[in-house]
Write a protein that holds these residues in place. Structure first.
Motif, short mmCIF file in Angstrom:
data_model
loop_
_atom_site.label_atom_id
_atom_site.label_comp_id
_atom_site.label_asym_id
_atom_site.label_seq_id
_atom_site.Cartn_x
_atom_site.Cartn_y
_atom_site.Cartn_z
N UNK A 94 -32.92 48.06 -57.06
CA UNK A 94 -32.22 48.05 -58.36
C UNK A 94 -31.75 49.46 -58.74
N UNK A 95 -30.60 49.54 -59.37
CA UNK A 95 -30.03 50.84 -59.72
C UNK A 95 -30.97 51.64 -60.62
N UNK A 96 -31.77 50.98 -61.44
CA UNK A 96 -32.68 51.71 -62.32
C UNK A 96 -33.92 52.22 -61.59
N UNK A 97 -34.03 51.91 -60.29
CA UNK A 97 -35.15 52.40 -59.48
C UNK A 97 -34.68 53.36 -58.39
N UNK A 98 -33.46 53.86 -58.50
CA UNK A 98 -32.91 54.74 -57.48
C UNK A 98 -33.64 56.09 -57.48
N UNK A 99 -33.78 56.64 -56.27
CA UNK A 99 -34.42 57.94 -56.07
C UNK A 99 -33.47 58.87 -55.35
N UNK A 100 -33.65 60.16 -55.54
CA UNK A 100 -32.92 61.15 -54.75
C UNK A 100 -33.16 60.84 -53.28
N UNK A 101 -32.12 60.88 -52.50
CA UNK A 101 -32.06 60.62 -51.05
C UNK A 101 -31.82 59.15 -50.71
N UNK A 102 -31.76 58.25 -51.68
CA UNK A 102 -31.45 56.85 -51.38
C UNK A 102 -30.01 56.72 -50.90
N UNK A 105 -29.16 62.90 -61.07
CA UNK A 105 -28.29 63.06 -62.23
C UNK A 105 -27.03 62.19 -62.19
N UNK A 106 -27.16 60.98 -61.62
CA UNK A 106 -26.04 60.06 -61.59
C UNK A 106 -24.95 60.42 -60.59
N UNK A 107 -25.26 61.28 -59.60
CA UNK A 107 -24.26 61.75 -58.63
C UNK A 107 -24.63 61.37 -57.21
N UNK A 108 -23.61 61.18 -56.38
CA UNK A 108 -23.78 60.92 -54.94
C UNK A 108 -22.92 61.91 -54.17
N UNK A 109 -23.26 62.11 -52.89
CA UNK A 109 -22.41 62.87 -51.97
C UNK A 109 -22.06 61.96 -50.81
#
Length: 107
Positions: A44-52, A67-71
């Protein structure tokens, strides 16, 4: 081992997992591509972690950096770029790293 010819979306994410995340905790290109056909359960989007890994309906494959950002590797721009997590419709979000372990420096 930096690729001479650049990355596609999946190649960039697989490269990051292979070289920048702890050994044995990464994902192969094949595992990442599984998100395109829904063969893994989405986080779920509310359980996202850095590196997902975030797979978008358009085919973009990105890494969540916080912080709501992706690369991601942009075919359009021809380089690695960043964007909002919600820039497009999300097909799947996947944890490939075991968060029961401590991940230093990722967030």
């Amino acid at each position: 081992d930096f690729p001479d010819k650049g990355f596609d979306e999946v190649g960039f994410v697989a490269y990051c997992y292979k070289y920048y995340f702890s050994a044995g905790m990464g994902a192969t290109a094949e595992e990442i591509c599984a998100g395109f056909d829904g063969s893994y359960d989405s986080t779920p989007i509310n359980s996202i972690h850095v590196s997902d890994v975030v797979v978008y309906d358009s085919g973009i494959v990105a890494i969540y950096v916080g912080n709501g950002e992706v690369v991601y590797a942009s075919k359009k721009d021809g380089c690695v770029t960043s964007g909002s997590l919600t820039m497009e419709s999300i097909r799947a979000i996947k944890h490939f790293i075991d968060y029961s372990d401590t991940i230093e420096g990722l967030g």
